[in-house]
Design an enzyme around this catalytic site. Structure first.
Site, mmCIF file in Angstrom:
data_model
loop_
_atom_site.group_PDB
_atom_site.id
_atom_site.type_symbol
_atom_site.label_atom_id
_atom_site.label_comp_id
_atom_site.label_asym_id
_atom_site.label_seq_id
_atom_site.Cartn_x
_atom_site.Cartn_y
_atom_site.Cartn_z
ATOM 1 N N LYS A 147 0.866 -1.195 0.000
ATOM 2 C CA LYS A 147 0.000 0.000 0.000
ATOM 3 C C LYS A 147 0.894 1.234 0.000
ATOM 4 C CE LYS A 147 -4.415 1.622 1.749
ATOM 5 N NZ LYS A 147 -5.007 1.882 0.443
ATOM 6 N N GLU A 179 -8.420 -4.096 -10.499
ATOM 7 C CA GLU A 179 -9.172 -3.517 -9.374
ATOM 8 C C GLU A 179 -9.539 -2.082 -9.732
ATOM 9 O OE1 GLU A 179 -6.636 -3.034 -5.863
ATOM 10 O OE2 GLU A 179 -4.899 -2.875 -7.176
HETATM 11 N N1 PDD Z 1 -7.921 2.685 -0.945
HETATM 12 N N2 PDD Z 1 -7.285 -1.210 -4.094
HETATM 13 C C1 PDD Z 1 -6.659 -0.022 -4.048
HETATM 14 C C2 PDD Z 1 -5.732 0.340 -5.144
HETATM 15 C C3 PDD Z 1 -6.883 0.845 -2.961
HETATM 16 O O1 PDD Z 1 -6.239 2.022 -2.894
HETATM 17 C C4 PDD Z 1 -7.804 0.458 -1.939
HETATM 18 C C5 PDD Z 1 -8.083 1.341 -0.763
HETATM 19 C C6 PDD Z 1 -8.441 -0.793 -2.045
HETATM 20 C C7 PDD Z 1 -9.388 -1.285 -0.984
HETATM 21 O O2 PDD Z 1 -8.688 -1.593 0.201
HETATM 22 P P1 PDD Z 1 -9.385 -1.506 1.642
HETATM 23 O O3 PDD Z 1 -10.612 -2.337 1.588
HETATM 24 O O4 PDD Z 1 -8.350 -2.055 2.560
HETATM 25 O O5 PDD Z 1 -9.687 -0.050 1.908
HETATM 26 C C8 PDD Z 1 -8.150 -1.604 -3.126
HETATM 27 C C9 PDD Z 1 -8.043 3.616 0.157
HETATM 28 C C10 PDD Z 1 -9.394 3.605 0.790
HETATM 29 C C11 PDD Z 1 -7.592 4.991 -0.306
HETATM 30 O O6 PDD Z 1 -6.571 5.030 -0.981
HETATM 31 O O7 PDD Z 1 -8.210 5.986 0.039
#
Ligand code: PDD
Length: 279
Positions: A147, A179
């Site tokens: 991340k 995604e």
């Molecule tokens: N984004 N894929 C990507 C590329 C993301 O940036 C995110 C989350 C997700 C979903 O992950 P999760 O369920 O753990 O939030 C999938 C966050 C919310 C953001 O960048 O604001």
């Protein structure tokens, strides 16, 4: 209302918080982050977020040590200081400050920032709104399970979605859906829930994992499998998941109407079950 942030061991006023121009997060996106939804002292899926944070830090050898209980204390104090009972916590840890060089030193002190983002969740599941999406080429690197704040391809795609008045851009690589720019993508076809397998081609969403648990507990049909853009267009239902959007039904992708423009039955069931976490 005064806003407070946590910056390198101190709780300070948002307006006075400053980071060096040679912070590697600023110069190289040498930095990782988490976004965590909360309601009062309920930090949704906190242990999973902290596990993923540790994975991200370890993957790029940023040495920031913390215990779950110590960081949760910081989160709770920040929430109280900001007098917010619902919203998102944003946490970012960069490698730290160093005179500009691609090669990082091993002994620099990481920079940590935590602050609160305003967010109203949809508490009334009966009025859950559907959103539209576009498709866009996936221009990213090959370690998307980390991340990282290196989000330029995501923001280019998201901006294009915004221009077209869509909520999200669904990323396509070699004809397959990976995604969304900030979410995981799901389809329902012939009562099967399908989402991309968790590997380095996607971020393993915490909400995605929670939904998988709900699916298993409710004996719904499910497979993790790559699927093509054509199947996305021809699905019975499509939705996205993320910590900030929770379960969000998609009723239009490019020019194709999905699920007659309405929230599908299975999506509704999952949104309802997931929403119990925040209510
Ligand atoms: N984004 N894929 C990507 C590329 C993301 O940036 C995110 C989350 C997700 C979903 O992950 P999760 O369920 O753990 O939030 C999938 C966050 C919310 C953001 O960048 O604001």
């Amino acid at each position: 209302m005064k806003r407070f942030v946590y910056l390198n061991n101190k709780f300070i006023n948002f307006k006075t918080a400053k980071i060096s121009i040679e912070d590697r997060g600023f110069q190289f996106a040498d930095s990782v982050y988490e976004v965590i939804a909360f309601k009062e002292d309920n930090l949704i899926d906190i242990n999973f977020h902290l596990k993923r944070l540790k994975f991200s830090l370890k993957s790029i050898s940023i040495r920031y040590k913390f215990t779950n209980s110590s960081i949760i204390k910081i989160f709770n104090k920040l929430i109280k200081m900001n007098k917010k009972n619902i919203g998102l916590l944003y946490l970012q840890i960069s490698r730290g400050v160093q005179s500009r060089s691609h090669i990082y030193k091993n002994n620099i002190k990481p920079t940590i920032v935590i602050y609160i983002l305003e967010k109203k969740f949809n508490p009334n599941i009966k009025n859950i709104k559907c959103v539209s999406a576009i498709t866009y080429p996936d221009l990213r690197w090959k370690k998307r399970d980390i991340k990282s704040v290196s989000l330029l391809p995501n923001i280019i795609a998201a901006k294009e979605a915004g221009k077209q008045k869509a909520y999200e851009a669904i990323l396509i690589e070699n004809g397959y859906v990976t995604e969304g720019t900030a979410s995981n993508i799901w389809i329902v076809k012939n009562n099967y829930l399908i989402t991309h397998p968790s590997n380095s081609d996607i971020l393993k969403g915490i909400t995605r994992d929670s939904i998988i648990k709900i699916i298993k507990n409710n004996n719904l049909k499910f497979k993790q499998k790559k699927f093509k853009k054509e199947l996305l267009y021809n699905s019975d239902e499509v939705f996205l998941t993320s910590s900030s959007s929770m379960v969000m039904p998609i009723n239009k992708i490019d020019n194709k109407i999905i699920s007659n423009g309405k929230i599908g039955k299975i999506t509704y069931k999952l949104a309802k079950l997931y929403n119990l976490k925040i209510n």
